[in-house]
Write a protein that holds these residues in place. Structure first.
Motif, PDB file in Angstrom:
ATOM      1  N   ALA A  85       0.811  -0.952   0.212  1.00  0.00           N
ATOM      2  CA  ALA A  85       0.039  -0.146   0.056  1.00  0.00           C
ATOM      3  C   ALA A  85       0.755   1.554   0.430  1.00  0.00           C
ATOM      4  O   ALA A  85       0.583   2.406  -1.000  1.00  0.00           O
ATOM      5  N   ALA A 118      -2.081  -1.155  -6.048  1.00  0.00           N
ATOM      6  CA  ALA A 118      -2.765  -1.550  -5.355  1.00  0.00           C
ATOM      7  C   ALA A 118      -3.332  -2.621  -5.042  1.00  0.00           C
ATOM      8  O   ALA A 118      -4.082  -3.022  -4.034  1.00  0.00           O
ATOM      9  N   SER A 121      -1.996  -5.274  -2.537  1.00  0.00           N
ATOM     10  CA  SER A 121      -2.081  -4.460  -1.052  1.00  0.00           C
ATOM     11  C   SER A 121      -3.720  -4.483  -0.455  1.00  0.00           C
ATOM     12  O   SER A 121      -4.431  -4.916   0.867  1.00  0.00           O
ATOM     13  N   ASN A 123      -6.067  -2.438  -0.313  1.00  0.00           N
ATOM     14  CA  ASN A 123      -6.088  -0.803   0.083  1.00  0.00           C
ATOM     15  C   ASN A 123      -7.272  -0.328  -0.958  1.00  0.00           C
ATOM     16  O   ASN A 123      -7.403  -0.046  -2.026  1.00  0.00           O
TER      17      ASN A 123
END
Length: 330
Positions: A85, A118, A121, A123
Motif C-alpha cells: 500500500a 494497489a 495491497s 487497500n
C-alpha cells in the motif's frame, strides 16, 4: 574422494544460499510508520509546489524503497500488505506529479505500476486515489469518455459506500468531467450530489493523509470552478472561485495559483477586463513560471485578453508584467 568433496561443497553452497542471512531482520509496523512519514512529506511538498519532476522522482524512489523492504526480512502478511500500500501510495503521488506537470506518458507508466501494487495491497483507499487520478488525467487530456470510465471505477469501490467523503470526491470530479463534456445537466447534478455527500461525512472518521490534506469545502468549490468554467457558466464559476479562495488552507499554494488563474478566466469571459487582469497578475511568480498547468492557463489568459481588448492599456500592462515579472530564468 574427490566426488564426495565436490558433492559436499555443492550441498554447503546450497545450504548457505537458502539459510537466512545474518543481515535479514524482522520488518514491522515501525518500518511502515517511517514510510508513512515520508509519504506525508511528499504530500506536503506537492501542495506547496506541485508538478515538479523532483517530486515525481522522489516519490518513485520511495516506492522502490517500500518494495525493497519486502526482501529485507521476515514480516507478517499485514505488514507486507501495508508495504504494498505504501509503494502504491508513492507511485500514485509520482503519477499525480506527472499529471500536474503535464507529463502524461510518464503518468500512465506510474498509473500501471500503482494499479498493480494497489491490487496486491488490497487497500480500497489507495485504489480509489489511483483511479480517481486516472480520471483527472484523462480530463486534463481532453478525453471525457476515458475520464468518466476511470472515475467510475473509483466511484464503484466499496469505500465510497462506507465513507460519504470518498463518494463526494468521486462525484465532484465527475462534475468536472461533465463540464469538459459540456453536459450541463450532468455537471450540476453531480456537483449537488457531491455537496450533499460532503455534508453527510463525519469529520471524525479515520481517513488517509492524502485525503485529509486536500479534500474539503474549498477543494469541492475548486472542482466546481473547473466544472462550470469548462461548461461556459462563468458567473457560477466565479462564485465557486471566491468561495474556494475564502476557505483555502494556507499550505495549498498550488491550488491558490490554479484557482486564482481560473478566476481570472471567469472574470475575463464576463467582460471584466481590468478586474481579470489584476487577478491574473496576482498569481505568484514561482507558480507562473514553474508550474506547467498554471503557466498554460496564464498563456491562454493572455491570448484571450489580447483577443478581447487588443491594444488597450490593460493589455499593454499585462504584456509588460508577463515579460518582466514572470520571465523564466535562462
Amino acid at each position: 574422494m574427490k566426488r564426495r568433496i565436490l558433492v559436499g561443497g555443492i550441498a554447503a553452497a546450497a545450504a548457505a544460499a537458502t539459510a537466512p542471512s545474518a543481515s535479514r531482520r524482522r520488518i514491522g509496523i515501525s518500518d511502515v510508520d517511517r514510510l508513512h512519514t515520508r509519504f506525508t512529506e511528499v504530500i506536503a511538498n506537492d501542495h506547496r509546489h506541485g508538478g515538479q519532476l523532483g517530486i515525481e522522482q522522489r516519490a518513485t524512489a520511495l516506492a522502490d524503497e517500500a518494495l525493497n523492504l519486502q526482501n529485507m526480512g521476515s514480516a507478517t502478511q499485514r505488514v507486507r500488505n501495508s508495504l504494498y500500500a505504501c509503494a502504491a501510495s508513492f507511485r500514485s503521488s509520482a503519477m499525480w506529479a506527472a499529471i500536474d506537470g503535464r507529463r502524461y506518458n510518464d503518468a500512465r507508466a506510474h498509473m500501471r505500476e500503482a494499479q498493480v501494487l494497489a491490487e496486491m495491497s488490497g487497500n480500497q483507499a489507495i485504489k480509489f486515489r489511483i483511479w480517481s487520478h486516472a480520471g483527472t488525467m484523462y480530463r486534463h487530456m481532453g478525453r471525457p469518455s476515458h475520464a468518466l470510465a476511470a472515475n467510475d471505477v473509483a466511484r464503484n469501490l466499496h469505500i465510497t459506500r462506507r465513507d460519504p467523503l470518498f463518494a463526494s470526491l468521486g462525484l465532484a470530479r465527475q462534475s468536472a468531467i461533465h463540464g469538459v463534456a459540456r453536459d450541463r445537466t450532468g455537471t450540476r447534478r453531480a456537483f449537488e450530489q457531491a455537496q450533499d455527500a460532503m455534508l453527510r461525512a463525519d469529520p471524525a472518521d479515520f481517513r488517509p493523509v492524502w485525503m485529509l490534506a486536500f479534500y474539503d469545502q474549498a477543494e469541492l468549490d475548486s472542482l466546481g470552478l473547473s466544472a462550470f468554467l469548462a461548461l461556459g457558466d462563468y458567473q457560477t464559476a466565479e462564485f465557486h472561485a471566491h468561495r474556494c479562495l475564502s476557505a483555502l488552507r494556507p499550505h495549498m499554494r498550488r491550488s491558490l495559483a490554479i484557482t486564482t488563474t481560473r478566476l481570472a478566466h471567469a472574470q475575463l469571459a464576463q467582460g471584466a477586463v481590468d478586474a481579470a487582469t489584476v487577478t491574473a497578475m496576482s498569481v505568484p511568480s514561482d507558480a507562473a513560471t514553474q508550474h506547467a498547468r498554471v503557466s498554460r492557463l496564464l498563456q491562454k489568459f493572455g491570448a484571450a485578453l489580447h483577443a478581447t481588448a487588443p491594444g488597450s492599456s490593460t493589455t499593454q500592462i499585462w504584456t509588460e508584467h508577463h515579460r518582466n515579472a514572470w520571465r523564466t530564468p535562462a
